[in-house]
Design an enzyme around this catalytic site. Structure first.
Site, PDB file in Angstrom:
ATOM      1  N   GLU A   1      13.254   5.654  -8.012  1.00 57.71           N
ATOM      2  CA  GLU A   1      13.530   6.813  -6.923  1.00 57.71           C
ATOM      3  C   GLU A   1      15.260   5.738  -6.061  1.00 57.71           C
ATOM      4  OE1 GLU A   1      10.511   8.930  -4.742  1.00 57.71           O
ATOM      5  OE2 GLU A   1      11.208   7.243  -3.348  1.00 57.71           O
TER       6      GLU A   1
ATOM      7  N   CYS B   1      19.813   2.713  -0.895  1.00 57.89           N
ATOM      8  CA  CYS B   1      18.833   1.590  -1.199  1.00 57.89           C
ATOM      9  C   CYS B   1      18.120   1.299  -2.273  1.00 57.89           C
ATOM     10  CB  CYS B   1      17.835   2.218  -0.314  1.00 57.89           C
ATOM     11  SG  CYS B   1      15.964   1.860  -0.049  1.00 57.89           S
TER      12      CYS B   1
ATOM     13  N   CYS C   1       3.943  -0.456  -7.490  1.00 59.01           N
ATOM     14  CA  CYS C   1       4.258  -1.614  -6.835  1.00 59.01           C
ATOM     15  C   CYS C   1       3.379  -2.707  -6.837  1.00 59.01           C
ATOM     16  CB  CYS C   1       4.766  -1.209  -4.815  1.00 59.01           C
ATOM     17  SG  CYS C   1       4.758  -2.977  -4.464  1.00 59.01           S
TER      18      CYS C   1
ATOM     19  N   CYS D   1       0.437  -1.439   0.443  1.00 56.54           N
ATOM     20  CA  CYS D   1       0.407  -1.507   2.004  1.00 56.54           C
ATOM     21  C   CYS D   1       0.162  -0.753   2.358  1.00 56.54           C
ATOM     22  CB  CYS D   1       2.168  -1.607   1.913  1.00 56.54           C
ATOM     23  SG  CYS D   1       3.115  -2.793   1.745  1.00 56.54           S
TER      24      CYS D   1
ATOM     25  N   CYS E   1       2.098   2.969   2.592  1.00 56.57           N
ATOM     26  CA  CYS E   1       3.131   2.503   1.419  1.00 56.57           C
ATOM     27  C   CYS E   1       2.195   3.739   0.689  1.00 56.57           C
ATOM     28  CB  CYS E   1       3.975   1.842   1.353  1.00 56.57           C
ATOM     29  SG  CYS E   1       4.737   1.947  -0.070  1.00 56.57           S
TER      30      CYS E   1
ATOM     31  N   CYS F   1       9.330   6.277   0.822  1.00 55.59           N
ATOM     32  CA  CYS F   1       9.384   5.399  -0.197  1.00 55.59           C
ATOM     33  C   CYS F   1       8.123   6.202  -1.189  1.00 55.59           C
ATOM     34  CB  CYS F   1       9.011   3.980   0.586  1.00 55.59           C
ATOM     35  SG  CYS F   1       9.035   2.987  -1.416  1.00 55.59           S
TER      36      CYS F   1
HETATM   37  S1  SF4 Z   1       6.052  -0.717   1.561  1.00 53.91           S
HETATM   38 FE1  SF4 Z   1       5.343   0.191  -0.853  1.00 53.91          FE
HETATM   39  S2  SF4 Z   1       6.686  -0.661  -2.464  1.00 53.91           S
HETATM   40 FE2  SF4 Z   1       7.749  -1.942  -0.364  1.00 53.91          FE
HETATM   41  S3  SF4 Z   1       5.604  -4.283  -0.579  1.00 53.91           S
HETATM   42 FE3  SF4 Z   1       4.561  -2.560   0.239  1.00 53.91          FE
HETATM   43  S4  SF4 Z   1       3.851  -1.360  -1.759  1.00 53.91           S
HETATM   44 FE4  SF4 Z   1       5.508  -2.782  -2.340  1.00 53.91          FE
END
Ligand code: SF4
Length: 350
Positions: free
Chosen positions: A95, A109, A116, A120, A123, A340
């Site tokens: 995206e 962005c 990833c 997190c 996320c 995201c």
């Molecule tokens: S917010 Fe999501 S995409 Fe960004 S570093 Fe943390 S896990 Fe990765």
């Protein structure tokens, strides 16, 4: 032999491709013309690049691809923000978001990875795990496609934030290549100063980025002021805690006109109180810092909640009084899948 992505070359590299290729050589000035087609006219069909000789158009068609990525889906918000879902040749999706800021200013962005590794807890991208790094061309194309789709002239200055899917410092090679191509004067001419790398805080990689001296801006996703909460939100904090990140930021080369941005995701009842604000002021003491407060944008299944406007504003007031620059990021695209990874998630479950 697989074709190379035409969006993955700086102008100098493209000259090399034309001048030094073993099949047939072309004069170096053709690279500037190709750049003009790709980045000023947003033309991706080699056969329509009229001022190139037929032989060169065919050489390009046979050896390079200009459609390694396509827009698979887009969602438009009532505030003008647009979320794009891109599909790669290997049928993966990622995206990018087009944000309309105040006074006709635009921010793009960009994603740097599909999925990833950082994990997190707030996320959605993290939930799907890591798939692969984006290539340079796949990253650059996000900007070309959005500018074309939004009818934004090539010479209109825009800001870039590497803050979409992925941890940009985990794919520094592609990010570095993307920064160089975006800043090409004969291309999109987006200077490095207008490009911000946002990291979850991988301390040794911040050092590595600083040593490269690319001239880019740095943003840190801090989100918490004590290690316990930060580890809960961002498990990577176990490896690089708050102090380790702050120590690295203190040595990072910062443009004298700029600040290091600290992103602070405000979550109801967790980190939105004045106690946290006080700790934040102490932590950022003597750093040329700017804090960007972000409302948590809840998605389905999320355990965290959006804080009240009053609390976010009180937090900001406190920081301002203590002399810290502080903005509240407008919650763009609340009516679209703006967090995201949300649009990708929708596509995967369709
Ligand atoms: S917010 Fe999501 S995409 Fe960004 S570093 Fe943390 S896990 Fe990765």
């Amino acid at each position: 032999m697989s074709k190379k992505n035409i969006y993955s070359f700086t102008q100098e590299e493209l000259i090399k491709e034309l001048v030094e290729n073993p099949i047939k050589q072309f004069p170096s000035f053709r690279a500037k013309q190709i750049y003009h087609w790709l980045y000023t006219k947003y033309e991706d069909d080699f056969s329509k690049m009229e001022n190139l000789p037929k032989e060169l158009r065919e050489f390009l068609k046979d050896n390079y691809t200009s459609n390694a990525v396509e827009i698979a889906r887009k969602e438009e918000s009532s505030d003008g923000s647009v979320k794009y879902l891109f599909k790669t040749l290997d049928n993966l999706t990622y995206e990018a978001v087009f944000l309309k800021m105040k006074e006709d200013k635009f921010t793009f962005c960009l994603s740097s990875q599909i999925g990833c590794k950082v994990g997190c807890s707030f996320c959605l991208t993290a939930k799907g795990g890591f798939v692969r790094n984006l290539s340079i061309g796949e990253m650059v194309y996000q900007v070309v496609a959005i500018k074309k789709d939004q009818n934004i002239p090539s010479n209109k200055a825009v800001n870039i934030v590497y803050m979409g899917m992925g941890e940009p410092l985990d794919n520094l090679e592609s990010v570095k290549g993307c920064i160089s191509i975006l800043s090409e004067l004969d291309g999109l001419s987006i200077s490095a100063r207008r490009q911000t790398i946002s990291t979850s805080g991988i301390a040794p990689k911040i050092k590595k980025l600083g040593a490269l001296n690319l001239g880019v801006q740095l943003a840190i996703s801090l989100h918490a002021v004590d290690d316990k909460l930060r580890t809960e939100l961002m498990p990577i904090n176990k490896a690089y805690n708050i102090q380790a990140i702050i120590d690295e930021v203190r040595t990072f080369p910062i443009d004298s006109r700029k600040h290091v941005m600290f992103e602070y995701l405000m979550i109801d009842g967790l980190n939105d109180g004045l106690e946290s604000a006080k700790k934040l002021v102490a932590l950022l003491n003597k750093i040329k810092a700017k804090v960007n407060l972000i409302y948590f944008n809840p998605h389905e299944g999320s355990i965290y909640k959006r804080p009240s406007k009053e609390k976010v504003e009180a937090f900001r007031e406190f920081l301002l009084k203590k002399g810290l620059l502080c903005t509240i990021r407008e919650s763009k695209g609340l009516d679209i899948s703006a967090a995201c990874g949300q649009l990708r998630e929708k596509e995967l479950h369709n």
